[in-house]
Write a protein that holds these residues in place. Structure first.
Motif, PDB file in Angstrom:
ATOM      1  N   PHE A 104       0.672  -1.109   0.024  1.00 10.98           N
ATOM      2  CA  PHE A 104      -0.022  -0.171   0.067  1.00 10.98           C
ATOM      3  C   PHE A 104       0.959   1.284   0.027  1.00 10.98           C
ATOM      4  O   PHE A 104       2.086   1.230   0.363  1.00 10.98           O
ATOM      5  CB  PHE A 104      -0.915  -0.137   1.183  1.00 10.98           C
ATOM      6  CG  PHE A 104      -1.765  -1.242   0.997  1.00 10.98           C
ATOM      7  CD1 PHE A 104      -3.141  -0.670   0.656  1.00 10.98           C
ATOM      8  CD2 PHE A 104      -1.640  -2.314   1.556  1.00 10.98           C
ATOM      9  CE1 PHE A 104      -4.292  -1.717   0.469  1.00 10.98           C
ATOM     10  CE2 PHE A 104      -2.672  -3.360   1.489  1.00 10.98           C
ATOM     11  CZ  PHE A 104      -3.978  -3.194   0.804  1.00 10.98           C
ATOM     12  N   ASN A 105       0.355   2.621  -0.377  1.00 10.62           N
ATOM     13  CA  ASN A 105       0.951   3.659  -0.455  1.00 10.62           C
ATOM     14  C   ASN A 105       1.315   4.498   0.914  1.00 10.62           C
ATOM     15  O   ASN A 105       1.448   5.789   0.736  1.00 10.62           O
ATOM     16  CB  ASN A 105       0.116   4.373  -1.519  1.00 10.62           C
ATOM     17  CG  ASN A 105      -0.898   5.069  -0.775  1.00 10.62           C
ATOM     18  OD1 ASN A 105      -1.931   4.527   0.280  1.00 10.62           O
ATOM     19  ND2 ASN A 105      -1.558   6.253  -1.350  1.00 10.62           N
ATOM     20  N   PHE A 106       1.494   4.017   1.710  1.00 11.30           N
ATOM     21  CA  PHE A 106       1.916   4.451   3.058  1.00 11.30           C
ATOM     22  C   PHE A 106       2.953   3.931   3.664  1.00 11.30           C
ATOM     23  O   PHE A 106       3.337   2.873   3.347  1.00 11.30           O
ATOM     24  CB  PHE A 106       0.612   4.605   4.123  1.00 11.30           C
ATOM     25  CG  PHE A 106       0.138   3.428   4.559  1.00 11.30           C
ATOM     26  CD1 PHE A 106       0.661   2.871   5.674  1.00 11.30           C
ATOM     27  CD2 PHE A 106      -0.851   2.851   3.983  1.00 11.30           C
ATOM     28  CE1 PHE A 106       0.218   1.556   6.005  1.00 11.30           C
ATOM     29  CE2 PHE A 106      -1.214   1.626   4.317  1.00 11.30           C
ATOM     30  CZ  PHE A 106      -0.768   0.890   5.568  1.00 11.30           C
ATOM     31  N   GLY A 107       3.756   4.831   4.584  1.00 12.73           N
ATOM     32  CA  GLY A 107       5.123   4.337   5.033  1.00 12.73           C
ATOM     33  C   GLY A 107       4.758   3.607   6.599  1.00 12.73           C
ATOM     34  O   GLY A 107       3.565   3.467   6.888  1.00 12.73           O
ATOM     35  N   ARG A 108       5.728   3.583   7.316  1.00 14.77           N
ATOM     36  CA  ARG A 108       5.948   3.142   8.649  1.00 14.77           C
ATOM     37  C   ARG A 108       4.650   3.688   9.548  1.00 14.77           C
ATOM     38  O   ARG A 108       4.778   4.919   9.696  1.00 14.77           O
ATOM     39  CB  ARG A 108       7.287   3.076   9.225  1.00 14.77           C
ATOM     40  CG  ARG A 108       7.363   2.563  10.762  1.00 14.77           C
ATOM     41  CD  ARG A 108       8.705   2.491  10.859  1.00 14.77           C
ATOM     42  NE  ARG A 108       9.225   3.815  11.222  1.00 14.77           N
ATOM     43  CZ  ARG A 108       9.289   4.442  12.278  1.00 14.77           C
ATOM     44  NH1 ARG A 108       8.706   3.529  13.465  1.00 14.77           N
ATOM     45  NH2 ARG A 108       9.776   5.467  12.519  1.00 14.77           N
ATOM     46  N   CYS A 109       3.886   2.894  10.174  1.00 17.94           N
ATOM     47  CA  CYS A 109       3.137   3.174  11.138  1.00 17.94           C
ATOM     48  C   CYS A 109       3.882   3.669  12.304  1.00 17.94           C
ATOM     49  O   CYS A 109       4.525   2.817  12.876  1.00 17.94           O
ATOM     50  CB  CYS A 109       1.890   2.049  11.439  1.00 17.94           C
ATOM     51  SG  CYS A 109       0.587   2.528  12.521  1.00 17.94           S
ATOM     52  N   VAL A 110       3.580   4.847  12.949  1.00 19.77           N
ATOM     53  CA  VAL A 110       4.365   5.243  14.039  1.00 19.77           C
ATOM     54  C   VAL A 110       3.465   5.500  15.465  1.00 19.77           C
ATOM     55  O   VAL A 110       3.671   6.017  16.457  1.00 19.77           O
ATOM     56  CB  VAL A 110       4.969   6.615  13.971  1.00 19.77           C
ATOM     57  CG1 VAL A 110       5.910   6.422  12.905  1.00 19.77           C
ATOM     58  CG2 VAL A 110       3.940   7.736  13.558  1.00 19.77           C
ATOM     59  N   GLY A 111       2.162   5.120  15.210  1.00 14.64           N
ATOM     60  CA  GLY A 111       1.170   5.206  16.321  1.00 14.64           C
ATOM     61  C   GLY A 111      -0.210   5.082  15.793  1.00 14.64           C
ATOM     62  O   GLY A 111      -0.623   4.629  14.676  1.00 14.64           O
ATOM     63  N   GLU A 112      -1.442   5.305  16.790  1.00 15.79           N
ATOM     64  CA  GLU A 112      -2.433   5.348  16.656  1.00 15.79           C
ATOM     65  C   GLU A 112      -3.472   6.546  16.982  1.00 15.79           C
ATOM     66  O   GLU A 112      -2.785   7.015  18.148  1.00 15.79           O
ATOM     67  CB  GLU A 112      -3.252   4.044  17.155  1.00 15.79           C
ATOM     68  CG  GLU A 112      -2.682   2.746  16.443  1.00 15.79           C
ATOM     69  CD  GLU A 112      -3.242   1.364  17.171  1.00 15.79           C
ATOM     70  OE1 GLU A 112      -4.077   1.597  18.153  1.00 15.79           O
ATOM     71  OE2 GLU A 112      -3.024   0.243  16.599  1.00 15.79           O
ATOM     72  N   ASP A 113      -4.469   6.792  16.553  1.00 19.36           N
ATOM     73  CA  ASP A 113      -5.188   7.858  16.790  1.00 19.36           C
ATOM     74  C   ASP A 113      -6.716   7.421  16.932  1.00 19.36           C
ATOM     75  O   ASP A 113      -7.447   7.623  15.711  1.00 19.36           O
ATOM     76  CB  ASP A 113      -5.074   9.148  16.069  1.00 19.36           C
ATOM     77  CG  ASP A 113      -6.018  10.638  16.683  1.00 19.36           C
ATOM     78  OD1 ASP A 113      -6.631  10.366  17.621  1.00 19.36           O
ATOM     79  OD2 ASP A 113      -5.902  11.301  16.004  1.00 19.36           O
ATOM     80  N   GLY A 114      -7.317   6.581  18.140  1.00 14.86           N
ATOM     81  CA  GLY A 114      -8.422   5.970  17.670  1.00 14.86           C
ATOM     82  C   GLY A 114      -8.267   5.009  16.850  1.00 14.86           C
ATOM     83  O   GLY A 114      -7.511   4.125  16.892  1.00 14.86           O
ATOM     84  N   ALA A 115      -9.329   5.005  15.750  1.00 17.80           N
ATOM     85  CA  ALA A 115      -9.481   3.877  14.652  1.00 17.80           C
ATOM     86  C   ALA A 115      -8.601   4.298  13.612  1.00 17.80           C
ATOM     87  O   ALA A 115      -8.099   3.308  12.800  1.00 17.80           O
ATOM     88  CB  ALA A 115     -10.785   3.692  14.268  1.00 17.80           C
TER      89      ALA A 115
END
Length: 169
Positions: free
Chosen positions: A63-74
């Protein structure tokens, strides 16, 4: 591509009544309820994941996004996301333009540009180049700028987009 996207940002900036700027690639399908979710989230920067036209080394979807660095709710907080399905708030657009102006990233509209000829000044928001040894495409460059300006890059993993076409060989 950088100049075309800069023209869109510049036109959006010039229209004070525009509350959001949506980038949506011509070969990407974004369902109406997905767009509604993006607006309802009330985030300055939010995108929907778009499947790339290739697969990873083990056949997995990319997919076209980089590394996940956290969450904000959903929502996921990511380092970056492509502009294939990306929405910026007026606040984010203003901040990008202010940053471009502060560093002298302003240029005259190209004479060959088709579109809104009432916007003669463009802002160099979308750029490309190496940062800390990593090449950043124009959309990832813009995300790096937004993060440096204090914005979070939100991705709504619930939105299912489609990416039409075939893999270029």
């Amino acid at each position: 591509i950088t100049r075309a996207r800069n023209a869109l940002v510049s036109t959006s900036y010039a229209r004070a009544d525009f509350t959001h700027l949506l980038f949506l690639d011509a070969d990407v399908g974004l369902p109406a309820d997905g767009l509604a979710r993006m607006i309802a989230a009330g985030k300055d920067v939010i995108g929907a994941p778009v499947p790339l036209k290739g697969h990873g080394p083990r056949g997995e979807r990319l997919f076209n996004f980089g590394r996940c660095v956290g969450e904000d709710g959903a929502l996921m907080l990511c380092e970056r996301i492509g502009t294939a399905a990306l929405m910026l708030s007026r606040h984010a657009v203003d901040a990008l333009v202010d940053e471009a102006r502060a560093r002298g990233g302003v240029y005259e509209r190209m004479s060959t540009l088709v579109g809104d000829d009432g916007v003669n000044v463009h802002y160099d928001v979308f750029r490309a180049g190496a940062v800390d040894g990593e090449y950043l495409s124009e959309d990832f460059w813009m995300c790096a700028t937004l993060r440096r300006l204090g914005f979070a890059i939100h991705v709504d993993p619930v939105i299912v987009t489609t990416h039409h076409g075939t893999i270029a060989i």
